[in-house]
Design an enzyme around this catalytic site. Structure first.
Site, PDB file in Angstrom:
ATOM      1  N   SER A 288       0.745  -1.616   0.090  1.00  0.00           N
ATOM      2  CA  SER A 288      -0.069  -0.100   0.194  1.00  0.00           C
ATOM      3  C   SER A 288       0.763   1.279  -0.009  1.00  0.00           C
ATOM      4  O   SER A 288       1.801   1.146  -0.147  1.00  0.00           O
ATOM      5  CB  SER A 288      -1.146  -0.064   1.628  1.00  0.00           C
ATOM      6  OG  SER A 288      -0.192  -0.066   2.541  1.00  0.00           O
ATOM      7  N   CYS A 289       0.261   2.417  -0.125  1.00  0.00           N
ATOM      8  CA  CYS A 289       0.963   4.226  -0.790  1.00  0.00           C
ATOM      9  C   CYS A 289       1.884   3.946   0.943  1.00  0.00           C
ATOM     10  O   CYS A 289       1.916   3.608   1.886  1.00  0.00           O
ATOM     11  CB  CYS A 289      -0.172   4.954   0.533  1.00  0.00           C
ATOM     12  SG  CYS A 289      -0.053   6.717   0.147  1.00  0.00           S
ATOM     13  N   PRO A 290       3.135   4.094   0.801  1.00  0.00           N
ATOM     14  CA  PRO A 290       3.235   4.929  -1.018  1.00  0.00           C
ATOM     15  C   PRO A 290       4.120   3.550  -1.508  1.00  0.00           C
ATOM     16  O   PRO A 290       4.824   4.586  -2.816  1.00  0.00           O
ATOM     17  CB  PRO A 290       4.541   5.824  -0.349  1.00  0.00           C
ATOM     18  CG  PRO A 290       5.024   5.743   0.785  1.00  0.00           C
ATOM     19  CD  PRO A 290       4.272   4.438   1.623  1.00  0.00           C
ATOM     20  N   MET A 291       4.807   2.631  -1.824  1.00  0.00           N
ATOM     21  CA  MET A 291       5.236   1.785  -1.951  1.00  0.00           C
ATOM     22  C   MET A 291       4.744   1.405  -3.835  1.00  0.00           C
ATOM     23  O   MET A 291       5.631   1.620  -4.441  1.00  0.00           O
ATOM     24  CB  MET A 291       5.218   0.388  -0.712  1.00  0.00           C
ATOM     25  CG  MET A 291       6.227   0.536   0.039  1.00  0.00           C
ATOM     26  SD  MET A 291       7.603   1.237  -0.536  1.00  0.00           S
ATOM     27  CE  MET A 291       8.152   0.932   0.938  1.00  0.00           C
TER      28      MET A 291
END
Lengths: 81, 196
Positions: free
Chosen positions: A17-20
């Site tokens: 999930s964010c920011p990956m």
């Protein structure tokens, strides 16, 4: 699934999930040549908006298409320069 | 020779003058284009400075998420870590950041209970489990990707001394030996400045 685009590489960020998804998309794009197309496969529903925002605000990339389906979000990003 | 078409010879004279002027103009245009390109380059490079002051488990995330994302946009990013924010960069302490159960209205327990021994540890465990299940990156992963993507993670020198830390306590790649003046300088040059 791989569509009309001649994708050079597929980046699998499923389960992340964010920011990956954004950070890894950027890293993958950096490793490509101009004209190459990167396919990004994510499960993060925020990736639709985030990849759009990132592609808009980043030089040298063009978002070709985003495909939604079965909790899977697939993005096609072209490296333009 | 004198019977040559006079119109042609006048034209020739004119075009000779034009050629010289044209060459000068071309050079001037090239010069201006080059200086415009230099100005454009400066404007294109966006810059963000974040000041990270908090060292609880939950507050470690926002600066690192924003920093690594801005770096993915190609921005120049500086995160100045001061006071408790310094623990985020401390290799050992960053593994053990705690979520506070007390005074946190989002906790599903009254403060009187939250203040009992072991409650912070329990709340932290719960949060860590959720983060893991959600596929959210760990703090260490975010520090790694931030450094990899060129984010300048800075450790406030005054706080290092105040907390009696050693410069070797921090992750490799962390900038030490910087103070408020450095932070101000970066903030003044930045398009985005955030205090977290």
């Amino acid at each position: 699934m791989s569509s009309e685009y001649d994708t050079t590489e597929t980046l699998d960020v499923k389960g992340q999930s964010c920011p990956m998804p954004i950070v890894k998309t950027k890293q993958a794009i950096d490793g490509l040549e101009a004209g190459n197309v990167l396919e990004v496969v994510a499960t993060d529903s925020g990736s639709i908006s985030d990849i759009q925002g990132w592609a808009d605000g980043t030089d040298g990339v063009e978002l070709l298409e985003q495909v939604e389906g079965d909790d899977l979000y697939t993005h096609y990003v072209k490296k333009t320069e | 020779m004198s019977t040559d078409n006079p119109t042609t010879s006048v034209d020739d004279a004119d075009s000779e003058v034009d050629a010289a002027e044209l060459q000068a103009l071309r050079e001037r245009v090239e010069e201006l284009e080059a200086s415009m390109a230099a100005v454009d380059d400066g404007d294109d490079q966006q810059k963000m400075t974040i000041v990270a002051t908090q060292g609880s488990f939950d507050m470690a995330y926002p600066p690192l998420i924003l920093a690594s994302t801005a770096a993915a946009f190609g921005w120049e990013v500086i995160v100045f870590h001061t006071f408790w924010g310094l623990d985020i960069l401390h290799e050992e302490k960053s593994q053990d950041l705690k979520l506070s159960a007390v005074g946190n209205p989002n906790m599903p327990m009254p403060n009187a209970l939250a203040a009992l021994p072991g409650m912070d540890a329990m709340a932290t465990k719960m949060m860590q489990k959720k983060i893991d299940e959600n596929g959210t990156a760990t703090i260490e992963e975010l520090i790694d990707v931030s450094l990899e993507s060129g984010v300048d993670l800075q450790a406030c020198q005054m706080t290092i001394e105040l907390m009696e830390y050693d410069e070797d306590d921090f992750y490799d790649g962390v900038t030490t030996g910087v103070g408020a003046a450095t932070a101000i300088q970066h903030m003044a040059e930045s398009d985005v400045q955030l205090l977290v």
